[in-house]
Scaffold this motif. Structure first.
Motif, PDB file in Angstrom:
ATOM      1  N   THR A  59      -8.993 -13.423  39.314  1.00 22.14           N
ATOM      2  CA  THR A  59      -7.788 -13.433  40.114  1.00 22.14           C
ATOM      3  C   THR A  59      -6.921 -14.608  39.728  1.00 22.14           C
ATOM      4  OG1 THR A  59      -8.864 -14.784  41.801  1.00 22.14           O
ATOM      5  CG2 THR A  59      -9.004 -12.410  42.063  1.00 22.14           C
ATOM      6  N   GLY A  60      -5.662 -14.577  40.164  1.00 27.88           N
ATOM      7  CA  GLY A  60      -4.734 -15.635  39.796  1.00 27.88           C
ATOM      8  C   GLY A  60      -5.197 -17.004  40.242  1.00 27.88           C
ATOM      9  N   GLU A  61      -5.964 -17.057  41.344  1.00 25.44           N
ATOM     10  CA  GLU A  61      -6.431 -18.346  41.852  1.00 25.44           C
ATOM     11  C   GLU A  61      -7.446 -18.976  40.919  1.00 25.44           C
ATOM     12  OE1 GLU A  61      -7.928 -17.574  45.689  1.00 25.44           O
ATOM     13  OE2 GLU A  61      -5.984 -17.165  46.595  1.00 25.44           O
ATOM     14  N   ASP A  62      -8.128 -18.138  40.107  1.00 26.17           N
ATOM     15  CA  ASP A  62      -9.168 -18.661  39.229  1.00 26.17           C
ATOM     16  C   ASP A  62      -8.634 -19.093  37.870  1.00 26.17           C
ATOM     17  OD1 ASP A  62     -11.459 -16.151  40.429  1.00 26.17           O
ATOM     18  OD2 ASP A  62     -11.069 -18.176  41.162  1.00 26.17           O
ATOM     19  N   VAL A  63      -7.433 -18.682  37.527  1.00 28.46           N
ATOM     20  CA  VAL A  63      -6.873 -19.002  36.218  1.00 28.46           C
ATOM     21  C   VAL A  63      -6.448 -20.465  36.175  1.00 28.46           C
ATOM     22  CG1 VAL A  63      -5.044 -18.506  34.575  1.00 28.46           C
ATOM     23  CG2 VAL A  63      -6.096 -16.649  35.864  1.00 28.46           C
ATOM     24  N   LYS A  64      -6.920 -21.185  35.180  1.00 23.59           N
ATOM     25  CA  LYS A  64      -6.600 -22.601  35.042  1.00 23.59           C
ATOM     26  C   LYS A  64      -5.795 -22.841  33.771  1.00 23.59           C
ATOM     27  CE  LYS A  64     -10.801 -24.038  37.455  1.00 23.59           C
ATOM     28  NZ  LYS A  64     -12.048 -24.820  37.372  1.00 23.59           N
ATOM     29  N   ALA A  65      -4.936 -23.805  33.803  1.00 22.28           N
ATOM     30  CA  ALA A  65      -4.112 -24.127  32.636  1.00 22.28           C
ATOM     31  C   ALA A  65      -4.997 -24.691  31.531  1.00 22.28           C
ATOM     32  CB  ALA A  65      -3.049 -25.154  33.014  1.00 22.28           C
ATOM     33  N   PRO A  66      -4.762 -24.322  30.263  1.00 25.99           N
ATOM     34  CA  PRO A  66      -5.579 -24.831  29.156  1.00 25.99           C
ATOM     35  C   PRO A  66      -5.480 -26.345  29.039  1.00 25.99           C
ATOM     36  CG  PRO A  66      -3.592 -23.782  28.344  1.00 25.99           C
ATOM     37  CD  PRO A  66      -3.664 -23.483  29.807  1.00 25.99           C
ATOM     38  N   VAL A  67      -6.598 -26.955  28.742  1.00 30.21           N
ATOM     39  CA  VAL A  67      -6.648 -28.411  28.600  1.00 30.21           C
ATOM     40  C   VAL A  67      -6.456 -28.773  27.130  1.00 30.21           C
ATOM     41  CG1 VAL A  67      -8.057 -30.461  28.917  1.00 30.21           C
ATOM     42  CG2 VAL A  67      -8.200 -28.578  30.560  1.00 30.21           C
ATOM     43  N   SER A  68      -5.570 -29.694  26.843  1.00 31.46           N
ATOM     44  CA  SER A  68      -5.308 -30.113  25.475  1.00 31.46           C
ATOM     45  C   SER A  68      -6.386 -31.104  25.047  1.00 31.46           C
ATOM     46  CB  SER A  68      -3.921 -30.764  25.382  1.00 31.46           C
ATOM     47  OG  SER A  68      -3.672 -31.197  24.079  1.00 31.46           O
ATOM     48  N   VAL A  69      -7.193 -30.689  24.071  1.00 33.41           N
ATOM     49  CA  VAL A  69      -8.292 -31.530  23.587  1.00 33.41           C
ATOM     50  C   VAL A  69      -7.880 -32.158  22.265  1.00 33.41           C
ATOM     51  CG1 VAL A  69     -10.704 -31.568  22.874  1.00 33.41           C
ATOM     52  CG2 VAL A  69      -9.952 -29.991  24.681  1.00 33.41           C
ATOM     53  N   PRO A  70      -7.966 -33.470  22.129  1.00 33.16           N
ATOM     54  CA  PRO A  70      -7.590 -34.125  20.870  1.00 33.16           C
ATOM     55  C   PRO A  70      -8.566 -33.783  19.757  1.00 33.16           C
ATOM     56  CG  PRO A  70      -8.614 -35.682  22.369  1.00 33.16           C
ATOM     57  CD  PRO A  70      -8.402 -34.422  23.158  1.00 33.16           C
ATOM     58  N   ALA A  71      -8.098 -33.816  18.526  1.00 30.61           N
ATOM     59  CA  ALA A  71      -8.952 -33.497  17.382  1.00 30.61           C
ATOM     60  C   ALA A  71     -10.017 -34.576  17.193  1.00 30.61           C
ATOM     61  CB  ALA A  71      -8.094 -33.390  16.120  1.00 30.61           C
ATOM     62  N   PRO A  72     -11.261 -34.182  16.941  1.00 34.81           N
ATOM     63  CA  PRO A  72     -12.316 -35.167  16.665  1.00 34.81           C
ATOM     64  C   PRO A  72     -11.953 -35.955  15.403  1.00 34.81           C
ATOM     65  CG  PRO A  72     -13.240 -32.987  17.133  1.00 34.81           C
ATOM     66  CD  PRO A  72     -11.768 -32.807  16.964  1.00 34.81           C
ATOM     67  N   ALA A  73     -12.484 -37.160  15.295  1.00 34.69           N
ATOM     68  CA  ALA A  73     -12.193 -38.016  14.146  1.00 34.69           C
ATOM     69  C   ALA A  73     -12.543 -37.317  12.835  1.00 34.69           C
ATOM     70  CB  ALA A  73     -12.977 -39.318  14.260  1.00 34.69           C
ATOM     71  N   GLY A  74     -11.606 -37.372  11.887  1.00 33.33           N
ATOM     72  CA  GLY A  74     -11.837 -36.782  10.579  1.00 33.33           C
ATOM     73  C   GLY A  74     -11.672 -35.279  10.522  1.00 33.33           C
ATOM     74  N   SER A  75     -11.181 -34.676  11.604  1.00 31.70           N
ATOM     75  CA  SER A  75     -11.021 -33.217  11.650  1.00 31.70           C
ATOM     76  C   SER A  75      -9.555 -32.829  11.695  1.00 31.70           C
ATOM     77  CB  SER A  75     -11.740 -32.645  12.879  1.00 31.70           C
ATOM     78  OG  SER A  75     -13.121 -32.914  12.851  1.00 31.70           O
ATOM     79  N   ILE A  76      -9.276 -31.601  11.292  1.00 32.77           N
ATOM     80  CA  ILE A  76      -7.923 -31.077  11.388  1.00 32.77           C
ATOM     81  C   ILE A  76      -7.916 -29.895  12.364  1.00 32.77           C
ATOM     82  CG2 ILE A  76      -7.224 -31.805   9.085  1.00 32.77           C
ATOM     83  CD1 ILE A  76      -7.733 -28.983   8.102  1.00 32.77           C
ATOM     84  N   GLU A  77      -6.807 -29.702  13.020  1.00 39.28           N
ATOM     85  CA  GLU A  77      -6.675 -28.630  14.004  1.00 39.28           C
ATOM     86  C   GLU A  77      -6.130 -27.372  13.333  1.00 39.28           C
ATOM     87  OE1 GLU A  77      -4.750 -28.179  18.444  1.00 39.28           O
ATOM     88  OE2 GLU A  77      -3.504 -29.051  16.871  1.00 39.28           O
ATOM     89  N   LEU A  78      -6.767 -26.234  13.616  1.00 38.62           N
ATOM     90  CA  LEU A  78      -6.326 -24.961  13.070  1.00 38.62           C
ATOM     91  C   LEU A  78      -6.372 -23.891  14.156  1.00 38.62           C
ATOM     92  CD1 LEU A  78      -8.256 -24.984   9.647  1.00 38.62           C
ATOM     93  CD2 LEU A  78      -5.799 -25.359   9.973  1.00 38.62           C
ATOM     94  N   PHE A  79      -5.696 -22.768  13.879  1.00 35.22           N
ATOM     95  CA  PHE A  79      -5.683 -21.645  14.814  1.00 35.22           C
ATOM     96  C   PHE A  79      -6.032 -20.372  14.053  1.00 35.22           C
ATOM     97  CE2 PHE A  79      -3.021 -24.878  16.607  1.00 35.22           C
ATOM     98  CZ  PHE A  79      -3.265 -24.820  17.977  1.00 35.22           C
ATOM     99  N   ALA A  80      -6.979 -19.611  14.574  1.00 35.45           N
ATOM    100  CA  ALA A  80      -7.425 -18.398  13.898  1.00 35.45           C
ATOM    101  C   ALA A  80      -7.141 -17.172  14.744  1.00 35.45           C
ATOM    102  CB  ALA A  80      -8.929 -18.475  13.608  1.00 35.45           C
ATOM    103  N   ARG A  81      -6.980 -16.050  14.063  1.00 29.95           N
ATOM    104  CA  ARG A  81      -6.904 -14.762  14.725  1.00 29.95           C
ATOM    105  C   ARG A  81      -8.302 -14.161  14.673  1.00 29.95           C
ATOM    106  NH1 ARG A  81      -4.117 -12.741  18.479  1.00 29.95           N
ATOM    107  NH2 ARG A  81      -2.384 -13.885  17.565  1.00 29.95           N
ATOM    108  N   GLN A  82      -8.981 -14.110  15.827  1.00 30.56           N
ATOM    109  CA  GLN A  82     -10.384 -13.691  15.868  1.00 30.56           C
ATOM    110  C   GLN A  82     -10.524 -12.255  16.348  1.00 30.56           C
ATOM    111  OE1 GLN A  82     -13.423 -16.473  17.223  1.00 30.56           O
ATOM    112  NE2 GLN A  82     -14.214 -14.922  18.639  1.00 30.56           N
ATOM    113  N   TYR A  83     -11.398 -11.498  15.644  1.00 25.79           N
ATOM    114  CA  TYR A  83     -11.653 -10.100  15.994  1.00 25.79           C
ATOM    115  C   TYR A  83     -13.045  -9.880  16.562  1.00 25.79           C
ATOM    116  CZ  TYR A  83      -7.314  -8.354  14.000  1.00 25.79           C
ATOM    117  OH  TYR A  83      -5.978  -8.090  13.767  1.00 25.79           O
ATOM    118  N   GLY A  84     -13.914 -10.843  16.404  1.00 26.61           N
ATOM    119  CA  GLY A  84     -15.259 -10.656  16.940  1.00 26.61           C
ATOM    120  C   GLY A  84     -16.179 -11.787  16.552  1.00 26.61           C
ATOM    121  N   VAL A  85     -17.329 -11.846  17.229  1.00 27.69           N
ATOM    122  CA  VAL A  85     -18.361 -12.835  16.905  1.00 27.69           C
ATOM    123  C   VAL A  85     -19.704 -12.118  16.959  1.00 27.69           C
ATOM    124  CG1 VAL A  85     -18.462 -13.592  19.323  1.00 27.69           C
ATOM    125  CG2 VAL A  85     -19.385 -15.055  17.518  1.00 27.69           C
ATOM    126  N   PHE A  86     -20.561 -12.396  15.970  1.00 27.34           N
ATOM    127  CA  PHE A  86     -21.815 -11.666  15.816  1.00 27.34           C
ATOM    128  C   PHE A  86     -22.979 -12.631  15.613  1.00 27.34           C
ATOM    129  CE2 PHE A  86     -18.245  -9.150  14.466  1.00 27.34           C
ATOM    130  CZ  PHE A  86     -18.480  -7.891  14.999  1.00 27.34           C
TER     131      PHE A  86
END
Length: 218
Positions: A59-86
């Protein structure tokens, strides 16, 4: 014309009493009917009221705004289009082979999970045209520091650029056999596609499945 006395007082009294009893019974019956109707209405209201959860999610009451997490040291931020996980590479590969829309998809390994990703961008906007009802955007961080040991020290710079020319001219350390392998991988991928988003996906696939030198953070 005169009528004679037809009924006794007892008969009249009994008739009146009978009428009163019938009236009380009728009122009681109507009361029970109304109570039953109100009870059913209350039950329906409870079932369709605030306790109902939409099929599409919380329900709308349960939806929370996404939290912005900083990139871990030495890492780069990327965004993927995901179709599944196995849970196995075989099942992920079978899923890709059975879907004609995933001809350019790649299987990426992290721990004991195998993800099917297509477009990978440096921002959400870069993969927005890859929207599909069967997929969703996934934000993640990747650390490629360990890949330097297998001649892929330039992997991070390749993943971080949008310049196809820089990708095609990227090489590892001169004279290293593993560096030559990295260059061959770049050549092989860019032979069948110039889509930088797809190139990123297949590089992540190779160095997570075969070399296992990439560290992901979700």
């Amino acid at each position: 014309m005169k009528f004679g006395k037809q009924y006794s007082k007892v008969t009249v009294f009994m008739a009146m009493l009978h009428g009163v009893i019938i009236g009380i019974a009728a009122v009681a019956l109507i009361g029970f009917i109304l109570m039953g109707t109100n009870g059913k209405q209350a039950e329906v209201k409870t079932k369709a009221g605030k306790d109902e959860i939409p099929i599409s999610g919380p329900t709308g009451e349960d939806v929370k705004a996404p939290v912005s997490v900083p990139a871990p040291a030495g890492s780069i931020e990327l965004f993927a289009r995901q179709y599944g996980v196995f849970t196995s590479q075989e099942s992920a590969a079978l899923f890709v082979s059975e879907n004609p829309l995933l001809a350019a998809a790649a299987v990426i390994k992290e721990g004991e999970q195998y993800f099917v990703w297509t477009a990978i961008g440096l921002s959400e906007a870069e993969i927005i045209d890859s929207d599909s009802e069967e997929s969703f955007k996934k934000r993640f961080f990747v650390n490629t520091a360990a890949c330097a040991a297998v001649g892929a020290g330039k992997l991070e710079s390749v993943l971080s650029t949008n310049d196809i020319t820089k990708i095609k001219t990227s090489t590892g350390e001169k004279g290293m056999e593993t560096a030559d392998e990295f260059e061959k991988n770049i050549t092989a991928i860019t032979t069948f596609t110039n889509d930088i988003r797809v190139i990123r996906a297949h590089l992540l696939s190779h160095y997570s499945l075969k070399k296992e030198c990439i560290k992901f953070t979700f």
